[in-house]
Design a protein around this motif. Structure first.
Motif, PDB file in Angstrom:
ATOM      1  N   GLY A  58     -14.834 -35.067 -56.995  1.00  0.00           N
ATOM      2  CA  GLY A  58     -16.220 -34.732 -57.328  1.00  0.00           C
ATOM      3  C   GLY A  58     -17.021 -35.811 -58.024  1.00  0.00           C
ATOM      4  O   GLY A  58     -18.199 -35.602 -58.339  1.00  0.00           O
ATOM      5  N   GLY A  60     -17.973 -38.583 -56.754  1.00  0.00           N
ATOM      6  CA  GLY A  60     -18.932 -39.165 -55.808  1.00  0.00           C
ATOM      7  C   GLY A  60     -18.396 -40.298 -54.938  1.00  0.00           C
ATOM      8  O   GLY A  60     -19.182 -41.103 -54.431  1.00  0.00           O
ATOM      9  N   LYS A  61     -17.099 -40.341 -54.731  1.00  0.00           N
ATOM     10  CA  LYS A  61     -16.511 -41.434 -53.921  1.00  0.00           C
ATOM     11  C   LYS A  61     -17.027 -41.401 -52.474  1.00  0.00           C
ATOM     12  O   LYS A  61     -17.472 -42.410 -51.934  1.00  0.00           O
ATOM     13  N   SER A  62     -16.951 -40.215 -51.862  1.00  0.00           N
ATOM     14  CA  SER A  62     -17.415 -40.103 -50.460  1.00  0.00           C
ATOM     15  C   SER A  62     -18.904 -40.413 -50.387  1.00  0.00           C
ATOM     16  O   SER A  62     -19.365 -41.082 -49.456  1.00  0.00           O
ATOM     17  N   SER A  63     -19.638 -39.953 -51.381  1.00  0.00           N
ATOM     18  CA  SER A  63     -21.086 -40.162 -51.361  1.00  0.00           C
ATOM     19  C   SER A  63     -21.423 -41.648 -51.476  1.00  0.00           C
ATOM     20  O   SER A  63     -22.358 -42.134 -50.829  1.00  0.00           O
ATOM     21  N   ASP A  74     -25.609 -36.623 -49.085  1.00  0.00           N
ATOM     22  CA  ASP A  74     -25.501 -35.193 -48.814  1.00  0.00           C
ATOM     23  C   ASP A  74     -25.252 -34.473 -50.144  1.00  0.00           C
ATOM     24  O   ASP A  74     -24.216 -34.682 -50.782  1.00  0.00           O
ATOM     25  N   SER A  75     -26.173 -33.647 -50.555  1.00  0.00           N
ATOM     26  CA  SER A  75     -26.019 -32.979 -51.866  1.00  0.00           C
ATOM     27  C   SER A  75     -24.992 -31.845 -51.813  1.00  0.00           C
ATOM     28  O   SER A  75     -24.628 -31.281 -52.837  1.00  0.00           O
ATOM     29  N   SER A  77     -21.796 -32.126 -50.207  1.00  0.00           N
ATOM     30  CA  SER A  77     -20.632 -32.679 -49.484  1.00  0.00           C
ATOM     31  C   SER A  77     -19.351 -31.925 -49.856  1.00  0.00           C
ATOM     32  O   SER A  77     -19.205 -31.399 -50.949  1.00  0.00           O
ATOM     33  N   HIS A  79     -15.111 -31.531 -50.378  1.00  0.00           N
ATOM     34  CA  HIS A  79     -14.011 -32.331 -50.910  1.00  0.00           C
ATOM     35  C   HIS A  79     -13.302 -33.042 -49.757  1.00  0.00           C
ATOM     36  O   HIS A  79     -13.125 -32.472 -48.687  1.00  0.00           O
ATOM     37  N   THR A  80     -12.868 -34.268 -50.008  1.00  0.00           N
ATOM     38  CA  THR A  80     -12.085 -35.000 -49.000  1.00  0.00           C
ATOM     39  C   THR A  80     -10.657 -34.464 -49.009  1.00  0.00           C
ATOM     40  O   THR A  80     -10.115 -34.143 -50.067  1.00  0.00           O
ATOM     41  N   GLY A 106      -9.697 -36.954 -54.380  1.00  0.00           N
ATOM     42  CA  GLY A 106      -9.429 -37.079 -55.817  1.00  0.00           C
ATOM     43  C   GLY A 106      -8.648 -35.911 -56.401  1.00  0.00           C
ATOM     44  O   GLY A 106      -8.088 -36.023 -57.486  1.00  0.00           O
ATOM     45  N   LYS A 166     -23.337 -41.382 -60.711  1.00  0.00           N
ATOM     46  CA  LYS A 166     -24.262 -40.284 -61.072  1.00  0.00           C
ATOM     47  C   LYS A 166     -25.145 -40.647 -62.263  1.00  0.00           C
ATOM     48  O   LYS A 166     -25.444 -39.803 -63.114  1.00  0.00           O
ATOM     49  N   ASP A 168     -28.126 -41.046 -62.243  1.00  0.00           N
ATOM     50  CA  ASP A 168     -29.417 -40.348 -62.112  1.00  0.00           C
ATOM     51  C   ASP A 168     -29.436 -39.047 -62.918  1.00  0.00           C
ATOM     52  O   ASP A 168     -30.495 -38.478 -63.168  1.00  0.00           O
ATOM     53  N   ALA A 196     -25.167 -42.681 -56.065  1.00  0.00           N
ATOM     54  CA  ALA A 196     -25.173 -42.553 -54.602  1.00  0.00           C
ATOM     55  C   ALA A 196     -26.422 -41.786 -54.181  1.00  0.00           C
ATOM     56  O   ALA A 196     -26.937 -41.975 -53.082  1.00  0.00           O
TER      57      ALA A 196
HETATM   58  N1  GTP Z   1     -26.729 -36.339 -58.816  1.00  0.00           N
HETATM   59  C1  GTP Z   1     -25.778 -36.960 -58.130  1.00  0.00           C
HETATM   60  N2  GTP Z   1     -24.892 -36.265 -57.411  1.00  0.00           N
HETATM   61  C2  GTP Z   1     -23.939 -36.954 -56.730  1.00  0.00           C
HETATM   62  C3  GTP Z   1     -23.863 -38.356 -56.727  1.00  0.00           C
HETATM   63  N3  GTP Z   1     -22.813 -38.729 -55.969  1.00  0.00           N
HETATM   64  C4  GTP Z   1     -22.275 -37.600 -55.509  1.00  0.00           C
HETATM   65  N4  GTP Z   1     -22.928 -36.519 -55.952  1.00  0.00           N
HETATM   66  C5  GTP Z   1     -22.636 -35.105 -55.672  1.00  0.00           C
HETATM   67  O1  GTP Z   1     -21.389 -34.805 -56.287  1.00  0.00           O
HETATM   68  C6  GTP Z   1     -20.628 -33.932 -55.451  1.00  0.00           C
HETATM   69  C7  GTP Z   1     -19.282 -34.541 -55.128  1.00  0.00           C
HETATM   70  O2  GTP Z   1     -19.488 -35.719 -54.385  1.00  0.00           O
HETATM   71  P1  GTP Z   1     -18.360 -36.351 -53.431  1.00  0.00           P
HETATM   72  O3  GTP Z   1     -18.894 -37.619 -52.895  1.00  0.00           O
HETATM   73  O4  GTP Z   1     -17.883 -35.342 -52.444  1.00  0.00           O
HETATM   74  O5  GTP Z   1     -17.196 -36.597 -54.497  1.00  0.00           O
HETATM   75  P2  GTP Z   1     -15.726 -37.185 -54.241  1.00  0.00           P
HETATM   76  O6  GTP Z   1     -15.406 -38.043 -55.391  1.00  0.00           O
HETATM   77  O7  GTP Z   1     -15.648 -37.806 -52.889  1.00  0.00           O
HETATM   78  O8  GTP Z   1     -14.859 -35.845 -54.305  1.00  0.00           O
HETATM   79  P3  GTP Z   1     -13.376 -35.587 -53.647  1.00  0.00           P
HETATM   80  O9  GTP Z   1     -13.531 -35.736 -52.179  1.00  0.00           O
HETATM   81  O10 GTP Z   1     -13.032 -34.208 -54.054  1.00  0.00           O
HETATM   82  O11 GTP Z   1     -12.440 -36.584 -54.242  1.00  0.00           O
HETATM   83  C8  GTP Z   1     -21.475 -33.668 -54.206  1.00  0.00           C
HETATM   84  O12 GTP Z   1     -22.176 -32.464 -54.374  1.00  0.00           O
HETATM   85  C9  GTP Z   1     -22.449 -34.837 -54.193  1.00  0.00           C
HETATM   86  O13 GTP Z   1     -23.671 -34.511 -53.568  1.00  0.00           O
HETATM   87  C10 GTP Z   1     -24.841 -39.076 -57.486  1.00  0.00           C
HETATM   88  O14 GTP Z   1     -24.879 -40.309 -57.575  1.00  0.00           O
HETATM   89  N5  GTP Z   1     -25.774 -38.318 -58.173  1.00  0.00           N
END
Ligand code: GTP
Length: 243
Positions: A58, A60-63, A74-75, A77, A79-80, A106, A166, A168, A196
């Motif tokens: 969570g 934001g790695k995928s983002s 994608d707001s 997204s 879990h990977t 993660g 994050k 922002d 992201a």
């Molecule tokens: N406000 C904000 N939200 C973000 C940002 N990056 C990601 N998110 C949100 O955070 C949530 C998790 O983002 P992911 O990119 O799926 O996180 P992850 O680290 O890949 O999670 P896993 O796949 O579980 O390991 C999603 O709802 C995203 O939209 C950011 O820079 N700002």
């Protein structure tokens, strides 16, 4: 162990090929027959680098990967599960690079699905969310996990980059100075505050990862060229004088 997607399997094969194809190290005798030199070759025009994103679920790695490669966010997204990767070509300081970005799951329950893909990584991006103290406190654990499963040959010089994502968001739990201090204590890795969502520092962070790898490789090449090896591959210190 579940079978990785065909994309992931292809990449694994390619990254292994890269290990053989990108750097062919040959030993040749010098005209004097005493000193051995190493010739490092590049195949193809572009250097393939594998970077891996690690951090709590969570953060934001995928983002970050999707923002950098497809310029989308994608707001909602998901879990990977296991690993996914995307490639992007770029030019850094005049060198053409194909960056292969591996995004990992993660969540703890997916540990056995992600760790087999750590091998062959050229750089590791340790990621946390600035509004999630726990994800920052876990950075050390992620670094340890990477070192354990990646089987890195030179752990002291392996390049890491830390991303505080994050930025922002208003509710911040980790300050920039605190994060920089962690980097300082853990080998002076570069630190980037990213978003992201609104595309803050995302390109800069991935380019920094490439620079870290290129700098580490340049150092290694320099060390190789200035050292000597014997027929059995044992390094020898060059002799100050003949006879
Ligand atoms: N406000 C904000 N939200 C973000 C940002 N990056 C990601 N998110 C949100 O955070 C949530 C998790 O983002 P992911 O990119 O799926 O996180 P992850 O680290 O890949 O999670 P896993 O796949 O579980 O390991 C999603 O709802 C995203 O939209 C950011 O820079 N700002």
């Amino acid at each position: 162990m579940p079978v990785p997607s065909s994309e992931a399997r292809t990449s694994r094969r390619r990254s292994t090929d890269r290990g053989r194809g990108r750097r062919c190290v040959q030993s040749r005798p010098s005209p004097q027959g005493l000193v051995w030199v190493e010739v490092v070759r590049m195949t193809g025009k572009s250097l393939l680098l594998k970077v891996i994103l690690l951090g709590d679920g969570g953060v934001g790695k995928s983002s970050l990967m999707n923002r950098y490669v497809t310029d989308r966010f994608d707001s909602q997204s998901f879990h990977t599960i296991g690993v996914e990767f995307l490639n992007r070509d770029l030019e850094v300081d005049g060198r053409l690079v194909t960056l292969q970005i591996w995004d990992t799951a993660g969540q703890e329950r997916f540990k056995s699905l992600r760790t087999p893909f750590y091998r062959g990584a050229d750089c590791c991006l340790l990621t946390f969310a600035v509004n999630d103290l726990h994800s920052f406190q876990n950075l050390g654990g992620w670094k340890k996990e990477f070192m354990y499963y990646s089987d890195v040959k030179d752990p002291e010089h392996f390049p890491f980059v830390v991303l505080g994502n994050k930025v922002d968001m208003d509710q911040r739990e980790v300050g920039a100075e605190e994060a920089r201090a962690w980097c300082e204590e853990n080998g002076c890795c570069p630190y980037f505050e990213t978003s992201a969502k609104d595309d803050t520092n995302v390109t800069a962070a991935f380019e920094a990862a490439v620079r870290e790898v290129l700098a580490a490789e340049d150092q290694l090449d320099h060390a190789l060229l200035s050292s000597t090896i014997d027929l059995h591959g044992n390094r020898k210190t060059p002799r100050a004088s003949c006879c």
